[in-house]
Design a protein around this motif. Structure first.
Motif, PDB file in Angstrom:
ATOM      1  N   MET A 227      -0.200  34.217  17.027  1.00  0.00           N
ATOM      2  CA  MET A 227      -0.441  35.103  18.161  1.00  0.00           C
ATOM      3  C   MET A 227       0.607  34.869  19.245  1.00  0.00           C
ATOM      4  SD  MET A 227      -3.885  35.285  20.503  1.00  0.00           S
ATOM      5  CE  MET A 227      -3.922  36.081  22.116  1.00  0.00           C
ATOM      6  N   GLY A 228       0.949  33.614  19.479  1.00  0.00           N
ATOM      7  CA  GLY A 228       1.951  33.294  20.476  1.00  0.00           C
ATOM      8  C   GLY A 228       3.323  33.837  20.123  1.00  0.00           C
ATOM      9  N   LEU A 229       3.655  33.822  18.833  1.00  0.00           N
ATOM     10  CA  LEU A 229       4.940  34.380  18.411  1.00  0.00           C
ATOM     11  C   LEU A 229       4.998  35.880  18.680  1.00  0.00           C
ATOM     12  CD1 LEU A 229       5.493  32.507  15.017  1.00  0.00           C
ATOM     13  CD2 LEU A 229       6.729  32.126  17.159  1.00  0.00           C
ATOM     14  N   VAL A 230       3.907  36.568  18.376  1.00  0.00           N
ATOM     15  CA  VAL A 230       3.867  38.015  18.590  1.00  0.00           C
ATOM     16  C   VAL A 230       3.871  38.333  20.084  1.00  0.00           C
ATOM     17  CG1 VAL A 230       2.513  40.114  18.269  1.00  0.00           C
ATOM     18  CG2 VAL A 230       2.718  38.472  16.399  1.00  0.00           C
ATOM     19  N   PHE A 231       2.979  37.700  20.840  1.00  0.00           N
ATOM     20  CA  PHE A 231       2.874  37.986  22.267  1.00  0.00           C
ATOM     21  C   PHE A 231       4.169  37.631  23.001  1.00  0.00           C
ATOM     22  CE2 PHE A 231      -1.838  38.369  23.622  1.00  0.00           C
ATOM     23  CZ  PHE A 231      -2.083  39.230  22.565  1.00  0.00           C
ATOM     24  N   GLY A 232       4.729  36.459  22.681  1.00  0.00           N
ATOM     25  CA  GLY A 232       5.946  36.054  23.358  1.00  0.00           C
ATOM     26  C   GLY A 232       7.103  36.994  23.082  1.00  0.00           C
ATOM     27  N   ARG A 233       7.219  37.428  21.830  1.00  0.00           N
ATOM     28  CA  ARG A 233       8.317  38.341  21.497  1.00  0.00           C
ATOM     29  C   ARG A 233       8.123  39.709  22.149  1.00  0.00           C
ATOM     30  NH1 ARG A 233      12.499  36.346  20.393  1.00  0.00           N
ATOM     31  NH2 ARG A 233      12.834  36.138  18.150  1.00  0.00           N
ATOM     32  N   VAL A 234       6.876  40.167  22.212  1.00  0.00           N
ATOM     33  CA  VAL A 234       6.620  41.437  22.901  1.00  0.00           C
ATOM     34  C   VAL A 234       7.074  41.344  24.350  1.00  0.00           C
ATOM     35  CG1 VAL A 234       4.798  42.956  23.774  1.00  0.00           C
ATOM     36  CG2 VAL A 234       4.768  42.231  21.384  1.00  0.00           C
ATOM     37  N   TRP A 235       6.765  40.227  25.001  1.00  0.00           N
ATOM     38  CA  TRP A 235       7.202  40.080  26.399  1.00  0.00           C
ATOM     39  C   TRP A 235       8.719  40.011  26.497  1.00  0.00           C
ATOM     40  CZ3 TRP A 235      10.008  36.465  29.156  1.00  0.00           C
ATOM     41  CH2 TRP A 235      10.009  36.660  30.546  1.00  0.00           C
ATOM     42  N   GLN A 236       9.354  39.270  25.593  1.00  0.00           N
ATOM     43  CA  GLN A 236      10.809  39.164  25.638  1.00  0.00           C
ATOM     44  C   GLN A 236      11.479  40.519  25.427  1.00  0.00           C
ATOM     45  OE1 GLN A 236      11.431  36.141  22.630  1.00  0.00           O
ATOM     46  NE2 GLN A 236      11.715  34.536  24.165  1.00  0.00           N
ATOM     47  N   ARG A 237      10.851  41.366  24.625  1.00  0.00           N
ATOM     48  CA  ARG A 237      11.444  42.675  24.335  1.00  0.00           C
ATOM     49  C   ARG A 237      11.136  43.714  25.405  1.00  0.00           C
ATOM     50  NH1 ARG A 237      14.937  44.482  20.716  1.00  0.00           N
ATOM     51  NH2 ARG A 237      13.596  46.165  19.998  1.00  0.00           N
ATOM     52  N   THR A 238       9.938  43.623  26.007  1.00  0.00           N
ATOM     53  CA  THR A 238       9.512  44.675  26.939  1.00  0.00           C
ATOM     54  C   THR A 238       9.511  44.232  28.392  1.00  0.00           C
ATOM     55  OG1 THR A 238       7.151  44.096  26.839  1.00  0.00           O
ATOM     56  CG2 THR A 238       7.998  45.593  25.135  1.00  0.00           C
ATOM     57  N   GLY A 239       9.369  42.932  28.643  1.00  0.00           N
ATOM     58  CA  GLY A 239       9.262  42.442  30.011  1.00  0.00           C
ATOM     59  C   GLY A 239       7.940  42.756  30.671  1.00  0.00           C
ATOM     60  N   ARG A 240       6.939  43.194  29.892  1.00  0.00           N
ATOM     61  CA  ARG A 240       5.637  43.568  30.443  1.00  0.00           C
ATOM     62  C   ARG A 240       4.598  42.516  30.057  1.00  0.00           C
ATOM     63  NH1 ARG A 240       5.943  46.325  34.456  1.00  0.00           N
ATOM     64  NH2 ARG A 240       3.766  46.950  34.226  1.00  0.00           N
ATOM     65  N   LEU A 241       3.900  41.991  31.076  1.00  0.00           N
ATOM     66  CA  LEU A 241       2.882  40.969  30.825  1.00  0.00           C
ATOM     67  C   LEU A 241       1.468  41.541  30.814  1.00  0.00           C
ATOM     68  CD1 LEU A 241       2.782  37.935  30.288  1.00  0.00           C
ATOM     69  CD2 LEU A 241       2.443  37.561  32.722  1.00  0.00           C
ATOM     70  N   TRP A 242       1.239  42.647  31.535  1.00  0.00           N
ATOM     71  CA  TRP A 242      -0.111  43.207  31.575  1.00  0.00           C
ATOM     72  C   TRP A 242      -0.673  43.545  30.196  1.00  0.00           C
ATOM     73  CZ3 TRP A 242      -3.167  41.911  35.040  1.00  0.00           C
ATOM     74  CH2 TRP A 242      -2.898  41.970  36.400  1.00  0.00           C
ATOM     75  N   PRO A 243       0.113  44.123  29.260  1.00  0.00           N
ATOM     76  CA  PRO A 243      -0.453  44.396  27.932  1.00  0.00           C
ATOM     77  C   PRO A 243      -0.951  43.142  27.232  1.00  0.00           C
ATOM     78  CG  PRO A 243       1.574  45.632  28.230  1.00  0.00           C
ATOM     79  CD  PRO A 243       1.472  44.682  29.388  1.00  0.00           C
ATOM     80  N   LEU A 244      -0.281  42.009  27.457  1.00  0.00           N
ATOM     81  CA  LEU A 244      -0.709  40.757  26.836  1.00  0.00           C
ATOM     82  C   LEU A 244      -2.011  40.262  27.463  1.00  0.00           C
ATOM     83  CD1 LEU A 244       2.286  41.059  26.014  1.00  0.00           C
ATOM     84  CD2 LEU A 244       2.512  38.582  26.254  1.00  0.00           C
ATOM     85  N   VAL A 245      -2.075  40.328  28.797  1.00  0.00           N
ATOM     86  CA  VAL A 245      -3.307  39.911  29.482  1.00  0.00           C
ATOM     87  C   VAL A 245      -4.466  40.797  29.036  1.00  0.00           C
ATOM     88  CG1 VAL A 245      -4.443  39.676  31.728  1.00  0.00           C
ATOM     89  CG2 VAL A 245      -2.028  39.039  31.483  1.00  0.00           C
ATOM     90  N   GLY A 246      -4.230  42.114  28.980  1.00  0.00           N
ATOM     91  CA  GLY A 246      -5.287  43.038  28.580  1.00  0.00           C
ATOM     92  C   GLY A 246      -5.737  42.830  27.149  1.00  0.00           C
ATOM     93  N   ALA A 247      -4.780  42.653  26.232  1.00  0.00           N
ATOM     94  CA  ALA A 247      -5.128  42.441  24.826  1.00  0.00           C
ATOM     95  C   ALA A 247      -5.917  41.149  24.646  1.00  0.00           C
ATOM     96  CB  ALA A 247      -3.861  42.406  23.977  1.00  0.00           C
ATOM     97  N   HIS A 248      -5.478  40.092  25.302  1.00  0.00           N
ATOM     98  CA  HIS A 248      -6.174  38.807  25.210  1.00  0.00           C
ATOM     99  C   HIS A 248      -7.595  38.924  25.768  1.00  0.00           C
ATOM    100  CE1 HIS A 248      -5.597  34.171  25.473  1.00  0.00           C
ATOM    101  NE2 HIS A 248      -6.873  34.466  25.276  1.00  0.00           N
ATOM    102  N   ALA A 249      -7.720  39.607  26.889  1.00  0.00           N
ATOM    103  CA  ALA A 249      -9.045  39.791  27.480  1.00  0.00           C
ATOM    104  C   ALA A 249      -9.962  40.585  26.544  1.00  0.00           C
ATOM    105  CB  ALA A 249      -8.932  40.494  28.832  1.00  0.00           C
ATOM    106  N   LEU A 250      -9.445  41.644  25.943  1.00  0.00           N
ATOM    107  CA  LEU A 250     -10.249  42.437  25.005  1.00  0.00           C
ATOM    108  C   LEU A 250     -10.716  41.590  23.826  1.00  0.00           C
ATOM    109  CD1 LEU A 250      -8.271  45.819  24.852  1.00  0.00           C
ATOM    110  CD2 LEU A 250     -10.599  45.480  25.722  1.00  0.00           C
ATOM    111  N   LEU A 251      -9.804  40.797  23.269  1.00  0.00           N
ATOM    112  CA  LEU A 251     -10.166  39.942  22.137  1.00  0.00           C
ATOM    113  C   LEU A 251     -11.267  38.960  22.512  1.00  0.00           C
ATOM    114  CD1 LEU A 251      -6.581  39.184  20.758  1.00  0.00           C
ATOM    115  CD2 LEU A 251      -8.355  40.525  19.612  1.00  0.00           C
TER     116      LEU A 251
END
Length: 271
Positions: A227-251
C-alpha cells in the motif's frame, strides 16, 4: 505517449526541480526527521516489531492469536468515549506537527497537495485508490491467515454504545490523516529536499508503513508495505495528498464500522 513511456514514468518519476539542502540546513533536516519519527510512527514501528517477536516466541501459533485495532480503553462508557477521542486527537496532532514543520520550512499545504484546488478530482481519486487497495488487501489478509503468517485482526472491539460508530469514524479519519501526512507528505518531501532519489525515498516510506503494522503479522506488514508503494508513488506522480488521506479514511471506516456492525455475520469477520 506510449504504454512504455507511461510505465517508465511510473517507475522513474522526475521530481520537481529543487536544489537539495547543504551543510547545516541538511543536518538539521536529518535530525528533524529522526526526532519526529522517534516520537510518532517510528516509535510505533519499534513497538510493533517487539509485539511480533513476542508473538513468534509464544507457543501459540501466529494465526491463532488475535489483535484489535480499536478496543475499549476504560470501564465507564463516558470515560471510554473521552479516551477514544483523546487517542484520535493525538493522531491528529501528529499529522498537524508534520504539516506545521512543512510550513516552517516554507513548503505549506499546497506543496504536498493538501489545498482545496480540486476537491472533485481528489474525491474521485480517493474512491479509486480505496477500491484498488481494499479488495486485494482483503485477499492478501485472508491468504496470510490461511498460511499461518498473520494474526486474526479485529478492527474494533468497542462496546455497543450510542457513540461507537461516530467514534470509529473519527478514529479512521485520524489514522488516515496522521499516516498520510507524516509517511507520505512530510517524509517524502523531506527526503526530496535532502536529495534522496525518488525510488529510494519511496522504499523508505513504504518500509516504514509496513513496519508499524507488523503487530498484525507478516501479512499485515507486507500488505501495508505494498500500500505504501502505491500511495507514495501516486503522491510522487501527482503531488496530491488529499486522495491518499481520503482513500485511507474510507478503508478504515469500512473496516472499523463493518467490524462493529457485522462481526459474526460475515464468515471472515471473527465473532
Amino acid at each position: 505517449m506510449t504504454a512504455r513511456d507511461v510505465w517508465q514514468g511510473w517507475l522513474h518519476p522526475v521530481p520537481p526541480e529543487a536544489a537539495p539542502l547543504e551543510g547545516r540546513e541538511r543536518r538539521l533536516l536529518r535530525t528533524e526527521l529522526v526526532v519526529v519519527f522517534a516520537v510518532t510512527l517510528g516509535l510505533s514501528a519499534v513497538r510493533s516489531l517487539v509485539s511480533l517477536l513476542d508473538a513468534l516466541a509464544s507457543p501459540l501459533p501466529l494465526d491463532q492469536r488475535r489483535v484489535a485495532i480499536d478496543e475499549t480503553l476504560a470501564r465507564d462508557p463516558w470515560a471510554d468515549l473521552a479516551a477514544q477521542l483523546a487517542s484520535s486527537l493525538s493522531l491528529v496532532a501528529w499529522g498537524a506537527l508534520g504539516l506545521y514543520l512543512l510550513v516552517r520550512a516554507g513548503a505549506g499545504p499546497r506543496a504536498v497537495g493538501l489545498d482545496g484546488r480540486r476537491p472533485g478530482r481528489d474525491a474521485l481519486g480517493a474512491v479509486g485508490l480505496a477500491a484498488l487497495i481494499g479488495i486485494p488487501g482483503l485477499a492478501l489478509y485472508l491468504a496470510a491467515r490461511a498460511l499461518g503468517l498473520n494474526t486474526t485482526v479485529i478492527p474494533s472491539l468497542l462496546s455497543d454504545q450510542w457513540w461507537t460508530v461516530p467514534a470509529l469514524i473519527v478514529s479512521a479519519c485520524a489514522n488516515a490523516w496522521a499516516e498520510e501526512v507524516l509517511v507520505v507528505g512530510y517524509l517524502l518531501h523531506g527526503l526530496r529536499r535532502l536529495g534522496v532519489g525518488e525510488n529510494r525515498a519511496l522504499a523508505i516510506s513504504a518500509v516504514l508503513r509496513g513496519s508499524y503494522h507488523l503487530y498484525q503479522g507478516f501479512g499485515g506488514g507486507l500488505g501495508n508495505l505494498l500500500m505504501g508503494l502505491v500511495f507514495g508513488r501516486v503522491w510522487q506522480r501527482t503531488g496530491r495528498l488529499w486522495p491518499l488521506v481520503g482513500a485511507h479514511a474510507l478503508l478504515d471506516v469500512v473496516a472499523f464500522v463493518g467490524s462493529a456492525l457485522l462481526r459474526g455475520v460475515l464468515p471472515f469477520l471473527p465473532a
